[in-house]
Write a protein that holds these residues in place. Structure first.
Motif, PDB file in Angstrom:
ATOM      1  N   ALA A 339       0.749  -1.146   0.248  1.00  0.00           N
ATOM      2  CA  ALA A 339       0.368  -0.134  -0.184  1.00  0.00           C
ATOM      3  C   ALA A 339       0.897   1.088  -0.249  1.00  0.00           C
ATOM      4  O   ALA A 339      -0.022   2.092  -0.376  1.00  0.00           O
ATOM      5  CB  ALA A 339      -0.661   0.051   1.223  1.00  0.00           C
ATOM      6  N   LYS A 340       2.371   1.307   1.133  1.00  0.00           N
ATOM      7  CA  LYS A 340       2.845   2.955   0.930  1.00  0.00           C
ATOM      8  C   LYS A 340       3.687   2.806  -0.394  1.00  0.00           C
ATOM      9  O   LYS A 340       3.848   3.409  -0.116  1.00  0.00           O
ATOM     10  CB  LYS A 340       3.665   2.711   2.004  1.00  0.00           C
ATOM     11  N   GLU A 341       3.846   1.750  -1.374  1.00  0.00           N
ATOM     12  CA  GLU A 341       4.888   1.945  -2.511  1.00  0.00           C
ATOM     13  C   GLU A 341       4.215   1.574  -3.046  1.00  0.00           C
ATOM     14  O   GLU A 341       4.663   2.015  -4.590  1.00  0.00           O
ATOM     15  CB  GLU A 341       5.899   1.316  -2.534  1.00  0.00           C
ATOM     16  N   ASN A 342       2.799   1.903  -3.369  1.00  0.00           N
ATOM     17  CA  ASN A 342       2.297   2.190  -4.531  1.00  0.00           C
ATOM     18  C   ASN A 342       0.772   2.805  -4.482  1.00  0.00           C
ATOM     19  O   ASN A 342       0.519   1.957  -5.397  1.00  0.00           O
ATOM     20  CB  ASN A 342       2.077   0.196  -5.436  1.00  0.00           C
ATOM     21  N   PRO A 343       1.088   3.859  -4.256  1.00  0.00           N
ATOM     22  CA  PRO A 343       0.164   4.800  -4.128  1.00  0.00           C
ATOM     23  C   PRO A 343      -1.384   5.366  -5.396  1.00  0.00           C
ATOM     24  O   PRO A 343      -1.609   5.519  -5.072  1.00  0.00           O
ATOM     25  CB  PRO A 343       0.879   6.231  -3.379  1.00  0.00           C
ATOM     26  N   GLN A 349      -3.943  -1.545  -4.728  1.00  0.00           N
ATOM     27  CA  GLN A 349      -4.195  -1.263  -3.120  1.00  0.00           C
ATOM     28  C   GLN A 349      -5.567  -1.610  -3.326  1.00  0.00           C
ATOM     29  O   GLN A 349      -6.140  -1.763  -2.181  1.00  0.00           O
ATOM     30  CB  GLN A 349      -5.178   0.812  -3.408  1.00  0.00           C
ATOM     31  N   ARG A 378     -13.241   1.570  -4.592  1.00  0.00           N
ATOM     32  CA  ARG A 378     -11.402   1.968  -5.777  1.00  0.00           C
ATOM     33  C   ARG A 378     -11.974   0.994  -7.154  1.00  0.00           C
ATOM     34  O   ARG A 378     -11.717   1.598  -8.018  1.00  0.00           O
ATOM     35  CB  ARG A 378     -10.411   1.400  -4.789  1.00  0.00           C
TER      36      ARG A 378
END
Length: 534
Positions: A339-343, A349, A378
């Motif tokens: 989640a953090k590295e692929n916003p 996500q 999403r």
């Protein structure tokens, strides 16, 4: 003799004493241009600014940092190192696993610590002699001109036939790059008839596999593995063959042997994890994916799919008895990285949230429900296509989380995009018995096959009509859209606006939502360049 005073050297090691020692050796040999780096990251920056004739690269550069193998990968892929340069992998460890893992990426030499000035000089002299001899070939490689490589090989062999064996692999790679498959097959067979070489077996096996000649590829790999049981790439090839034969358990066993021999290959570990998941061997899957995540942390082959695979394996392993605190923590940590590295990647996500929701289903239903709602919001606005494997897993998770309608919608979308693939449709059939979803692809797939047959006869108008009818049934189908685009480009002047060109571009814009990991992506790129002039 090597003209040391004219050569530039880079020493990469995290121990200052070793850097100083090797620099002193080189100074005594007459080297004037010596630079040092204490990390792979620093070495890459230096190589981007200066070309070095020799790089002495330590394998281990400390925890949490790039290792020598990863530095070499980056140097080659980013073209920061010339083929004329000499790359020596240096390490104090000489275990089989370490040596095989390092040699798989083919440095010019492997140097074991400790070594003295005399030993270093002998190695450098031999490597320089070889590079000098092959200079025209190496320069052609730097230019990316396979025909020039082939001509340079021919010229060198005419100069002295004894150089023939040195040119064999360069010739084979050049023929491969030019898609001269018949000539390449003849060369491989000539090489193997004269002297069995492991790389020639690997190349011939891959060539047969690429052509769909699965049985021939299998025979090559079986023969090669008897002669070269320490060659990991042969096991990779055999595993690919066995997967096509639907022997996934056999493929897993073969790949486990490759991992045992050479455990530091990120993509091999990830492939083992994927196979083990297919076989519901969740213990092996979690172990392999954990290695892929750990080893990939500083690698250019780092892939969020390994993190998702690890989380999935851990959840599946604990599905019967629940997840303990330690496992839940590992899952959370693994998914948080995704989640953090692929916003900016909505697909990742969504999948990370659904995976976490699935892990919390038994322990925290309220949080699981919130995460599921976030993922579904999403999902509604997502335009990009997921891979079939990802889409199927998302559909299954939605079903598990009580979102049957959303799961069915996901399966329907997957069938529309990948409905021409019987393997995908078989997987969809395991998750639903809805005839609307399962039967929608049959008619479109048949029209697509007929369109391809007609296209090959040269009847473009009829082929286009068939592809259009198929697209009416499945407007998101990648294969049909690509075939439609290709048929529209055939004989069309792309420099002049036309209805055919506009229709073609519309097909390609839709196909552009496919994941770049799809095997058809290179074909899409070629058609896109032709249609849009990019």
């Amino acid at each position: 003799m090597l003209a040391y005073h004219q050569k530039s050297f880079l020493i990469v090691d995290d121990f200052s004493d070793f850097r100083s020692s090797v620099r002193s050796m080189l100074r005594e040999l007459g080297v004037k241009d010596v630079d040092t780096a204490d990390s792979g990251e620093q070495a890459l920056r230096m190589c981007s600014q200066k070309r070095y004739d020799f790089i002495l690269q330590d394998y281990h550069l400390g925890d949490g940092k790039k290792n020598g193998q990863q530095v070499l990968e980056d140097l080659m892929i980013e073209k920061l190192i010339s083929h004329e340069s000499v790359f020596l992998m240096v390490t104090a460890e000489s275990s089989q696993a370490m040596v095989l893992s390092a040699l798989e990426h083919e440095p010019d030499a492997y140097l074991t610590k400790p070594f003295n000035r005399s030993g270093l000089a002998q190695r450098l002299e031999r490597l320089e002699q070889r590079k000098t001899l092959l200079k025209p070939i190496l320069q052609a490689l730097d230019r990316g001109k396979p025909m020039e490589v082939l001509n340079a090989c021919i010229a060198l062999c005419k100069e002295d036939p004894r150089y023939g064996p040195l040119c064999l692999r360069y010739r084979a790679d050049a023929l491969r790059d030019m898609n001269q498959n018949e000539a390449l097959e003849r060369l491989y067979n000539q090489i193997l008839a004269d002297r069995p070489l492991p790389w020639a077996y690997v190349g011939l096996g891959r060539l047969h596999f690429k052509r769909g000649q699965v049985l021939q590829a299998k025979e090559i790999y079986e023969k090669a593995l008897k002669a070269f049981p320490m060659m990991p790439a042969l096991y990779d090839g055999m595993a690919e063959v066995m997967v096509v034969e639907n022997d996934t358990k056999g493929a897993q066993r073969v790949l486990e042997e490759a991992v045992r021999l050479s455990p530091l290959a990120v993509r091999r570990q990830a492939q083992l994890g994927k196979l083990a998941m297919t076989n519901e061997d969740f213990e092996t899957a979690s172990r392999a994916y954990r290695q892929a995540v750990s080893q990939g942390a500083q690698s250019r082959f780092k892939d969020a799919e390994s993190n998702l695979g690890l989380a999935h394996a851990l959840i599946s392993k604990g599905s019967d008895k629940g997840l303990d605190t330690r496992t839940r923590l590992e899952i959370n940590t693994t998914l948080s990285v995704v989640a953090k590295e692929n916003p900016a990647d909505p697909g990742l996500q969504i999948r990370a949230r659904l995976m976490k929701a699935t892990s919390l289903l038994l322990n925290d239903a309220e949080t699981a429900e919130k995460l599921t709602e976030q993922a579904m919001l999403r999902l509604e606005g997502m335009e990009q296509f997921m891979s079939p494997e990802a889409a199927l897993l998302v559909a299954k998770q939605l079903q598990m989380l009580g979102q049957d309608k959303a799961g069915a919608s996901m399966l329907k979308n997957c069938a529309e995009i990948y409905g021409d693939d019987p393997v995908v449709m078989q997987s969809i059939a395991k998750l639903t018995d809805d005839p609307e979803i399962l039967s929608s692809s049959n008619a479109a797939a048949e029209l697509n096959r007929e369109g391809v047959r007609v296209y090959k006869t040269g009847n473009l108008p009829e082929a286009r009509t068939l592809f259009r009818r198929a697209l009416t049934m499945q407007p998101k189908n990648i294969s049909i859209a690509l075939n439609m685009a290709q048929s529209l480009l055939h004989g069309t002047d792309t420099s002049v606006a036309s209805a055919e060109l506009e229709e073609c571009r519309g097909c390609l814009k839709m196909v552009g939502m496919m994941p770049d990991t799809d095997a058809r992506y290179p074909r899409y790129q070629k058609l896109k360049i032709k249609a849009f002039g990019e």
